[in-house]
Scaffold this active site. Structure first.
Site, PDB file in Angstrom:
ATOM      1  N   THR A 118     -52.796 -16.899  -8.378  1.00  0.00           N
ATOM      2  CA  THR A 118     -53.031 -15.831  -7.409  1.00  0.00           C
ATOM      3  C   THR A 118     -54.470 -15.845  -6.903  1.00  0.00           C
ATOM      4  OG1 THR A 118     -53.272 -13.418  -7.281  1.00  0.00           O
ATOM      5  CG2 THR A 118     -53.424 -14.358  -9.452  1.00  0.00           C
ATOM      6  N   ASP A 119     -54.675 -15.300  -5.714  1.00  0.00           N
ATOM      7  CA  ASP A 119     -56.045 -15.161  -5.190  1.00  0.00           C
ATOM      8  C   ASP A 119     -56.816 -14.053  -5.919  1.00  0.00           C
ATOM      9  OD1 ASP A 119     -54.697 -12.956  -4.175  1.00  0.00           O
ATOM     10  OD2 ASP A 119     -55.364 -13.229  -2.101  1.00  0.00           O
ATOM     11  N   GLU A 120     -56.102 -13.243  -6.734  1.00  0.00           N
ATOM     12  CA  GLU A 120     -56.770 -12.119  -7.401  1.00  0.00           C
ATOM     13  C   GLU A 120     -57.784 -12.595  -8.436  1.00  0.00           C
ATOM     14  OE1 GLU A 120     -54.123  -8.856  -8.324  1.00  0.00           O
ATOM     15  OE2 GLU A 120     -52.777  -9.415  -6.705  1.00  0.00           O
TER      16      GLU A 120
ATOM     17  N   TYR B 203     -54.269  -8.222 -15.361  1.00  0.00           N
ATOM     18  CA  TYR B 203     -53.396  -9.243 -14.749  1.00  0.00           C
ATOM     19  C   TYR B 203     -54.219 -10.417 -14.231  1.00  0.00           C
ATOM     20  CZ  TYR B 203     -50.829 -11.604 -11.009  1.00  0.00           C
ATOM     21  OH  TYR B 203     -50.288 -12.564 -10.181  1.00  0.00           O
TER      22      TYR B 203
ATOM     23  N   LYS C 138     -54.430 -14.391 -15.472  1.00  0.00           N
ATOM     24  CA  LYS C 138     -54.125 -15.530 -14.597  1.00  0.00           C
ATOM     25  C   LYS C 138     -55.342 -16.462 -14.498  1.00  0.00           C
ATOM     26  CE  LYS C 138     -50.857 -16.259 -12.507  1.00  0.00           C
ATOM     27  NZ  LYS C 138     -49.570 -16.935 -12.830  1.00  0.00           N
TER      28      LYS C 138
HETATM   29  P1  NAD Z   1     -41.905 -11.713 -10.924  1.00  0.00           P
HETATM   30  O1  NAD Z   1     -42.486 -10.659 -11.815  1.00  0.00           O
HETATM   31  O2  NAD Z   1     -40.966 -11.334  -9.847  1.00  0.00           O
HETATM   32  O3  NAD Z   1     -41.137 -12.781 -11.827  1.00  0.00           O
HETATM   33  C1  NAD Z   1     -41.644 -13.272 -13.027  1.00  0.00           C
HETATM   34  C2  NAD Z   1     -40.511 -14.010 -13.754  1.00  0.00           C
HETATM   35  O4  NAD Z   1     -41.058 -14.547 -14.990  1.00  0.00           O
HETATM   36  C3  NAD Z   1     -39.358 -13.095 -14.141  1.00  0.00           C
HETATM   37  O5  NAD Z   1     -38.127 -13.731 -13.834  1.00  0.00           O
HETATM   38  C4  NAD Z   1     -39.516 -12.915 -15.646  1.00  0.00           C
HETATM   39  O6  NAD Z   1     -38.281 -12.694 -16.328  1.00  0.00           O
HETATM   40  C5  NAD Z   1     -40.152 -14.253 -16.044  1.00  0.00           C
HETATM   41  N1  NAD Z   1     -40.894 -14.163 -17.304  1.00  0.00           N
HETATM   42  C6  NAD Z   1     -41.808 -13.214 -17.659  1.00  0.00           C
HETATM   43  N2  NAD Z   1     -42.253 -13.444 -18.907  1.00  0.00           N
HETATM   44  C7  NAD Z   1     -41.647 -14.587 -19.344  1.00  0.00           C
HETATM   45  C8  NAD Z   1     -41.701 -15.337 -20.546  1.00  0.00           C
HETATM   46  N3  NAD Z   1     -42.476 -14.960 -21.571  1.00  0.00           N
HETATM   47  N4  NAD Z   1     -40.930 -16.454 -20.655  1.00  0.00           N
HETATM   48  C9  NAD Z   1     -40.120 -16.843 -19.631  1.00  0.00           C
HETATM   49  N5  NAD Z   1     -40.015 -16.151 -18.475  1.00  0.00           N
HETATM   50  C10 NAD Z   1     -40.764 -15.039 -18.337  1.00  0.00           C
HETATM   51  O7  NAD Z   1     -43.154 -12.515 -10.375  1.00  0.00           O
HETATM   52  P2  NAD Z   1     -43.367 -13.190  -8.946  1.00  0.00           P
HETATM   53  O8  NAD Z   1     -43.874 -12.194  -8.017  1.00  0.00           O
HETATM   54  O9  NAD Z   1     -42.165 -13.997  -8.612  1.00  0.00           O
HETATM   55  O10 NAD Z   1     -44.584 -14.173  -9.308  1.00  0.00           O
HETATM   56  C11 NAD Z   1     -44.346 -15.494  -9.782  1.00  0.00           C
HETATM   57  C12 NAD Z   1     -45.673 -16.183 -10.018  1.00  0.00           C
HETATM   58  O11 NAD Z   1     -46.428 -16.218  -8.818  1.00  0.00           O
HETATM   59  C13 NAD Z   1     -46.569 -15.480 -11.059  1.00  0.00           C
HETATM   60  O12 NAD Z   1     -47.182 -16.475 -11.850  1.00  0.00           O
HETATM   61  C14 NAD Z   1     -47.596 -14.729 -10.215  1.00  0.00           C
HETATM   62  O13 NAD Z   1     -48.809 -14.604 -10.906  1.00  0.00           O
HETATM   63  C15 NAD Z   1     -47.712 -15.656  -9.015  1.00  0.00           C
HETATM   64  N6  NAD Z   1     -48.113 -15.006  -7.753  1.00  0.00           N
HETATM   65  C16 NAD Z   1     -47.416 -13.926  -7.287  1.00  0.00           C
HETATM   66  C17 NAD Z   1     -47.769 -13.352  -6.065  1.00  0.00           C
HETATM   67  C18 NAD Z   1     -47.010 -12.173  -5.488  1.00  0.00           C
HETATM   68  O14 NAD Z   1     -47.422 -11.628  -4.463  1.00  0.00           O
HETATM   69  N7  NAD Z   1     -45.892 -11.762  -6.059  1.00  0.00           N
HETATM   70  C19 NAD Z   1     -48.844 -13.873  -5.337  1.00  0.00           C
HETATM   71  C20 NAD Z   1     -49.528 -14.988  -5.845  1.00  0.00           C
HETATM   72  C21 NAD Z   1     -49.140 -15.548  -7.048  1.00  0.00           C
HETATM   73  P1  TYD Z   2     -49.052  -4.532  -5.029  1.00  0.00           P
HETATM   74  O1  TYD Z   2     -47.810  -4.789  -4.243  1.00  0.00           O
HETATM   75  O2  TYD Z   2     -48.925  -3.895  -6.381  1.00  0.00           O
HETATM   76  O3  TYD Z   2     -49.813  -5.946  -5.121  1.00  0.00           O
HETATM   77  P2  TYD Z   2     -51.318  -6.274  -5.658  1.00  0.00           P
HETATM   78  O4  TYD Z   2     -51.810  -5.137  -6.461  1.00  0.00           O
HETATM   79  O5  TYD Z   2     -51.079  -7.486  -6.510  1.00  0.00           O
HETATM   80  O6  TYD Z   2     -52.139  -6.547  -4.434  1.00  0.00           O
HETATM   81  O7  TYD Z   2     -50.027  -3.645  -4.151  1.00  0.00           O
HETATM   82  C1  TYD Z   2     -50.448  -4.030  -2.869  1.00  0.00           C
HETATM   83  C2  TYD Z   2     -51.442  -3.011  -2.373  1.00  0.00           C
HETATM   84  O8  TYD Z   2     -50.769  -1.765  -2.154  1.00  0.00           O
HETATM   85  C3  TYD Z   2     -52.552  -2.726  -3.373  1.00  0.00           C
HETATM   86  O9  TYD Z   2     -53.771  -2.495  -2.637  1.00  0.00           O
HETATM   87  C4  TYD Z   2     -52.119  -1.437  -4.050  1.00  0.00           C
HETATM   88  C5  TYD Z   2     -51.325  -0.722  -2.955  1.00  0.00           C
HETATM   89  N1  TYD Z   2     -50.192   0.110  -3.424  1.00  0.00           N
HETATM   90  C6  TYD Z   2     -50.070   1.422  -2.958  1.00  0.00           C
HETATM   91  O10 TYD Z   2     -50.904   1.919  -2.169  1.00  0.00           O
HETATM   92  N2  TYD Z   2     -48.979   2.156  -3.368  1.00  0.00           N
HETATM   93  C7  TYD Z   2     -48.048   1.659  -4.229  1.00  0.00           C
HETATM   94  O11 TYD Z   2     -47.091   2.391  -4.594  1.00  0.00           O
HETATM   95  C8  TYD Z   2     -48.194   0.305  -4.700  1.00  0.00           C
HETATM   96  C9  TYD Z   2     -47.176  -0.285  -5.651  1.00  0.00           C
HETATM   97  C10 TYD Z   2     -49.282  -0.434  -4.253  1.00  0.00           C
END
Ligand code: NAD
Ligand code: TYD
Length: 355
Positions: free
Chosen positions: A133-135, A158, A162
């Site tokens: 992630t960019d975070e 989080y 990461k």
């Molecule tokens: P998500 O929470 O939707 O899915 C995570 C999956 O991992 C789930 O299916 C969960 O059951 C599985 N999991 C969790 N713990 C586990 C374990 N111990 N063993 C096996 N499986 C396990 O997450 P997502 O949004 O699909 O994100 C996927 C990846 O991408 C993550 O690594 C996250 O850091 C990264 N990422 C997400 C975003 C975003 O905006 N969602 C952006 C950048 C990077």
């Molecule tokens: P989120 O989807 O949780 O992603 P991330 O924290 O990884 O960026 O949140 C996106 C943005 O929206 C973040 O600035 C927090 C804000 N947010 C709200 O304002 N209300 C909400 O209920 C949630 C879940 C997030």
């Protein structure tokens, strides 16, 4: 580069399930996908329930925890794993603030175990791709963009977990010569996203006429990327990226949170007007800010664009509309997730090993 037996971790989550679909349905991947997922609250095998029948022998699902090194090792041996695309993680910042422990186990120890399993099976092993992630870069002010050389400065449990896993992956390249690539991506949105993240949460609350919680003053900025664009970027990096390198992925779509919420309200008012009630913007409720809330994220993805020729296809305007339509058209998935029915189904089929 061809991969024969690709281990995808976390393939029942939001991005992982979109990625597996992209591989099997669109990207021309000819090998076998082995999906290892623990099925926490965020993992839903119903996201991929049609694949075993549609792609016989090419899609295998195993309910496993990446924190178990012996099992990961055995899976590498049994399935002849020659590449990994590692998504599995605890992914929600608010949960990491309330209960960080699971983030440390899965995101750090789990990644370490997978790296060890890959190192134990180094012969013929082609690639460990780590999805991050960019975070990890922390928070931006008004100006500037994150590049691959921006120093790490994570602010939430989080993002710190990461960041730690990114460092481990890089260290395995430097120390053991394990072939790795890392991608750091901005906020994703699209089909099958669990409704705890901003866009699906606001969409479903707005549909039901519930309050729309906006943290702080709503002026925090995120850089949104449609999930299919992310999946294509990952596949491009896996096939063409230089080993040992990091690539930033972003959509060039910076928006203030309040603008995102307004956008969702306006689209819903247009395609699903509320009868006998005012515009959905009236539901917006400003709530207490998230502790340590990063102010702005924005990605410079020019390395990926110029070196590997990837570019996002979807604009935020078109992608948001598509996403909202998906949630409207998949009300059965939504209600099974909201009611927890999917968790009962998992327990019946796989036993109560998740959480
Ligand atoms: P998500 O929470 O939707 O899915 C995570 C999956 O991992 C789930 O299916 C969960 O059951 C599985 N999991 C969790 N713990 C586990 C374990 N111990 N063993 C096996 N499986 C396990 O997450 P997502 O949004 O699909 O994100 C996927 C990846 O991408 C993550 O690594 C996250 O850091 C990264 N990422 C997400 C975003 C975003 O905006 N969602 C952006 C950048 C990077
Ligand atoms: P989120 O989807 O949780 O992603 P991330 O924290 O990884 O960026 O949140 C996106 C943005 O929206 C973040 O600035 C927090 C804000 N947010 C709200 O304002 N209300 C909400 O209920 C949630 C879940 C997030």
């Amino acid at each position: 580069m061809a991969f024969d037996n690709l281990l995808v971790t976390g393939g029942c989550g939001f991005i992982g399930s979109n990625f597996i679909r992209t591989l099997l349905e669109k990207a021309g991947f000819a090998g076998r996908v082995v999906n290892v997922d623990k099925l926490t609250y965020a993992g839903n095998p119903e996201n991929l329930s049609d694949l075993e029948k549609r792609f016989p022998g090419r899609y295998v699902f195993l309910r496993e925890d990446i924190c178990g090194l012996e099992r990961m090792d055995a899976i590498f041996t049994e399935y002849g794993i020659d590449a990994v695309c590692h998504f599995a993680a605890e992914s929600h910042v608010d949960r990491s603030i309330k209960r960080p422990a699971e983030f440390i186990f899965t995101n750090i120890v789990g990644t370490f175990n997978l790296l060890e399993a890959a190192r134990n099976h180094a012969e013929g092993f082609r690639l460990f791709h780590h999805v991050s992630t960019d975070e990890v870069y922390g928070s931006l002010g008004k100006e500037g963009l994150f590049t691959e050389t921006t120093p790490y400065k994570p602010n939430s449990p989080y993002s710190a977990s990461k960041a730690s896993s990114d460092h481990l992956v890089r260290a395995y390249f430097k120390t053991y010569g394990l072939p790795v690539t890392i991608s750091n991506c901005s906020n994703n949105y699209g089909p099958w996203q669990f409704p705890e993240k901003l866009i699906p949460l606001i969409t479903l609350n707005a549909l039901e006429g519930k309050p729309l919680p906006v943290y702080g003053d709503g002026r925090n900025v995120r850089d949104w990327l449609y999930v299919e664009d992310h999946c294509e970027a990952i596949w491009t990096i896996m096939n063409k990226g230089r080993r040992g390198e990091t690539y930033n992925i972003g959509g060039n779509s910076e928006e203030e949170n309040i603008a995102v919420v307004h956008g969702i309200c306006d689209i819903l008012d247009e395609i699903r007007p509320r009868s006998g009630a005012g515009p959905r913007r009236e539901l917006i409720t400003f709530v207490k800010d998230r502790p340590g809330h990063d102010w702005r994220y924005a990605i410079d993805s020019s390395k990926l664009q110029s070196e590997l020729g990837w570019a996002p296809r979807e604009s935020f305007r078109t992608g948001l509309r598509k996403t909202i339509r998906w949630y409207l058209e998949n009300s059965q998935w939504v209600s099974r997730v909201q009611s927890g029915e999917y968790l009962k189904w998992i327990d019946e089929h796989y036993g109560s090993g998740g959480k």
